[in-house]
Design a protein around this motif. Structure first.
Motif, PDB file in Angstrom:
ATOM      1  N   ARG A   7       0.829  -1.207   0.000  1.00  0.00           N
ATOM      2  CA  ARG A   7       0.000   0.000   0.000  1.00  0.00           C
ATOM      3  C   ARG A   7       0.864   1.258   0.000  1.00  0.00           C
ATOM      4  NH1 ARG A   7      -4.778   0.011   4.272  1.00  0.00           N
ATOM      5  NH2 ARG A   7      -5.042   2.000   3.197  1.00  0.00           N
ATOM      6  N   LEU A   8       1.967   1.218   0.737  1.00  0.00           N
ATOM      7  CA  LEU A   8       2.849   2.381   0.781  1.00  0.00           C
ATOM      8  C   LEU A   8       3.535   2.629  -0.556  1.00  0.00           C
ATOM      9  CD1 LEU A   8       4.526   1.961   4.290  1.00  0.00           C
ATOM     10  CD2 LEU A   8       2.760   3.611   3.624  1.00  0.00           C
ATOM     11  N   LEU A   9       3.723   1.584  -1.347  1.00  0.00           N
ATOM     12  CA  LEU A   9       4.376   1.723  -2.641  1.00  0.00           C
ATOM     13  C   LEU A   9       3.385   1.911  -3.782  1.00  0.00           C
ATOM     14  CD1 LEU A   9       7.201  -0.979  -2.349  1.00  0.00           C
ATOM     15  CD2 LEU A   9       7.467   1.503  -2.314  1.00  0.00           C
ATOM     16  N   ASP A  10       2.099   1.884  -3.481  1.00  0.00           N
ATOM     17  CA  ASP A  10       1.090   2.054  -4.517  1.00  0.00           C
ATOM     18  C   ASP A  10       1.063   3.512  -4.974  1.00  0.00           C
ATOM     19  OD1 ASP A  10      -1.035   1.848  -6.230  1.00  0.00           O
ATOM     20  OD2 ASP A  10      -2.314   0.759  -4.834  1.00  0.00           O
ATOM     21  N   SER A  11       1.093   3.715  -6.282  1.00  0.00           N
ATOM     22  CA  SER A  11       1.120   5.086  -6.816  1.00  0.00           C
ATOM     23  C   SER A  11      -0.260   5.722  -6.883  1.00  0.00           C
ATOM     24  CB  SER A  11       1.749   5.089  -8.212  1.00  0.00           C
ATOM     25  OG  SER A  11       0.990   4.288  -9.102  1.00  0.00           O
ATOM     26  N   HIS A  12      -1.324   4.934  -6.654  1.00  0.00           N
ATOM     27  CA  HIS A  12      -2.686   5.462  -6.712  1.00  0.00           C
ATOM     28  C   HIS A  12      -3.391   5.204  -5.381  1.00  0.00           C
ATOM     29  CE1 HIS A  12      -1.866   5.672 -10.952  1.00  0.00           C
ATOM     30  NE2 HIS A  12      -3.039   6.227 -11.191  1.00  0.00           N
ATOM     31  N   PRO A  13      -4.142   6.165  -4.886  1.00  0.00           N
ATOM     32  CA  PRO A  13      -4.927   5.923  -3.668  1.00  0.00           C
ATOM     33  C   PRO A  13      -6.076   4.969  -3.965  1.00  0.00           C
ATOM     34  CG  PRO A  13      -5.475   8.068  -4.579  1.00  0.00           C
ATOM     35  CD  PRO A  13      -4.343   7.534  -5.406  1.00  0.00           C
ATOM     36  N   ASP A  14      -6.544   4.274  -2.951  1.00  0.00           N
ATOM     37  CA  ASP A  14      -7.673   3.372  -3.174  1.00  0.00           C
ATOM     38  C   ASP A  14      -8.950   4.177  -3.374  1.00  0.00           C
ATOM     39  OD1 ASP A  14      -8.636   4.096  -0.597  1.00  0.00           O
ATOM     40  OD2 ASP A  14      -7.402   2.536   0.312  1.00  0.00           O
ATOM     41  N   ALA A  15      -9.972   3.495  -3.870  1.00  0.00           N
ATOM     42  CA  ALA A  15     -11.230   4.170  -4.193  1.00  0.00           C
ATOM     43  C   ALA A  15     -11.867   4.792  -2.966  1.00  0.00           C
ATOM     44  CB  ALA A  15     -12.196   3.181  -4.853  1.00  0.00           C
TER      45      ALA A  15
END
Length: 345
Positions: free
Chosen positions: A322-330
């Motif tokens: 989650r910390l490396l995800d470039s997009h926030p969740d919905a």
């Protein structure tokens, strides 16, 4: 500055077809404006996330420049052109981000996009013109492309590229399609698209050098003791030189992936704010509600599979992902959009 605006007239004066087309929508739910389009004097800017991304990747950019300078000096020493010729060309090459022919080549060969079909173009331009009219932006300044893939997605790249998936054009109502396009326009007007491409371009020599270094390290055990000592010494000297030249900043990229991902997520929320400011908050939220339900279903399915197999994904790995995800969740995007709507009431 203002331009004449007619919802029904597009390039070449052709009227969009409303019947006999899989993309036409007689029940179009997008309220189009009429009259003249007023173009704002200031159409582009750079927000804090774009500036933060440039600053955060400065060590990588400096490393790339150091690699280019090193190669340039080596070529000059071997009888090639003076070192400042290739180095200067590289320094100026970032301007190609805004060169239309280069953008078209990048869209087709690097991003895998294609030109819209006449049917797709009619619908896409009608919605895009409405979005840019609300933003006070000349829509003709941008190039519209289609990505041949399933799923609802879009992209903003380089200086003027806006791409949308074929699936999005076929299934989204016009209001939701407008919300998606307004989000991508926000990436352009706030400087996210060109800043991201400049970072990628100028950091490329350093990344190539890093990959070459990793390959050499993998093969070092095959070398003789003397050759391994020479390679180790050269690599060590190069690392010390780079660290000295950049005042140690060259080591910062080892700790930047998490910060870069956080800035990327913030830029997505900023683009959502731009779409909401143009009046597309509710259509975008409707689309995100569907995405939120899909994400919840995928998480439940993954948890069920993990429970049956006895191989659940550790919480620490989930947190890192989650910390490396470039997009926030919905859910996060919905929360921010709802907060914006509440603040305007």
């Amino acid at each position: 500055m203002s331009l004449p605006y007619d919802r029904g007239t597009h390039a070449g004066g052709e009227k969009p077809k409303q019947e006999g087309s899989s993309l036409s929508r007689p029940d179009d739910d997008l309220p189009y404006r009429t009259g003249r389009v007023h173009i704002a004097a200031r159409r582009r800017g750079v927000d804090v996330t774009a500036l933060g991304g440039l600053a955060l990747h400065l060590p990588q950019i400096l490393t790339g420049l150091a690699v280019v300078l090193g190669v340039s000096y080596a070529v000059a020493a071997l009888g090639g052109p003076p070192w400042w010729v290739p180095a200067g060309w590289w320094a100026l090459s970032g301007a190609l981000v805004f060169h239309r022919p280069c953008e078209r080549l990048a869209a087709r060969w690097l991003l895998g996009l294609r030109h819209p079909t006449p049917e797709e173009d009619r619908r896409l331009r009608a919605v895009w013109r409405e979005v840019t009219a609300r933003a006070g932006v000349d829509g003709d300044a941008y190039q519209l492309w289609v990505e041949e893939r399933d799923g609802i997605n879009a992209m903003a790249a380089a200086g003027h590229i806006v791409g949308v998936t074929r699936h999005s054009l076929r299934v989204l109502p016009s209001s939701q399609l407008a919300g998606v396009l307004a989000h991508e326009l926000g990436h352009h007007t706030r400087g996210h698209a060109w800043a991201s491409l400049l970072v990628t371009w100028y950091a490329l020599p350093g990344r190539l050098a890093w990959r070459l270094l990793l390959r050499l390290l993998k093969r070092i055990d095959r070398l003789s003791v003397g050759a391994a000592a020479v390679v180790t010494g050269v690599l060590g000297a190069t690392a010390v030189a780079l660290a000295t030249a950049t005042y140690g900043l060259v080591l910062l990229p080892l700790a930047t992936p998490y910060l870069a991902a956080a800035l990327s997520r913030r830029s997505e929320l900023r683009a959502d704010e731009h779409a909401a400011g143009l009046g597309f908050a509710q259509p975008l939220m409707t689309l995100l509600h569907e995405e939120h339900e899909r994400e919840a279903h995928e998480r439940a399915s993954a948890a069920a599979v993990g429970a049956r197999s006895g191989k659940e994904w550790p919480g620490r790995e989930r947190l890192i992902a989650r910390l490396l995800d470039s997009h926030p969740d919905a859910h996060t995007r919905l929360h921010h959009l709802q907060a914006r709507l509440n603040s305007r009431r």
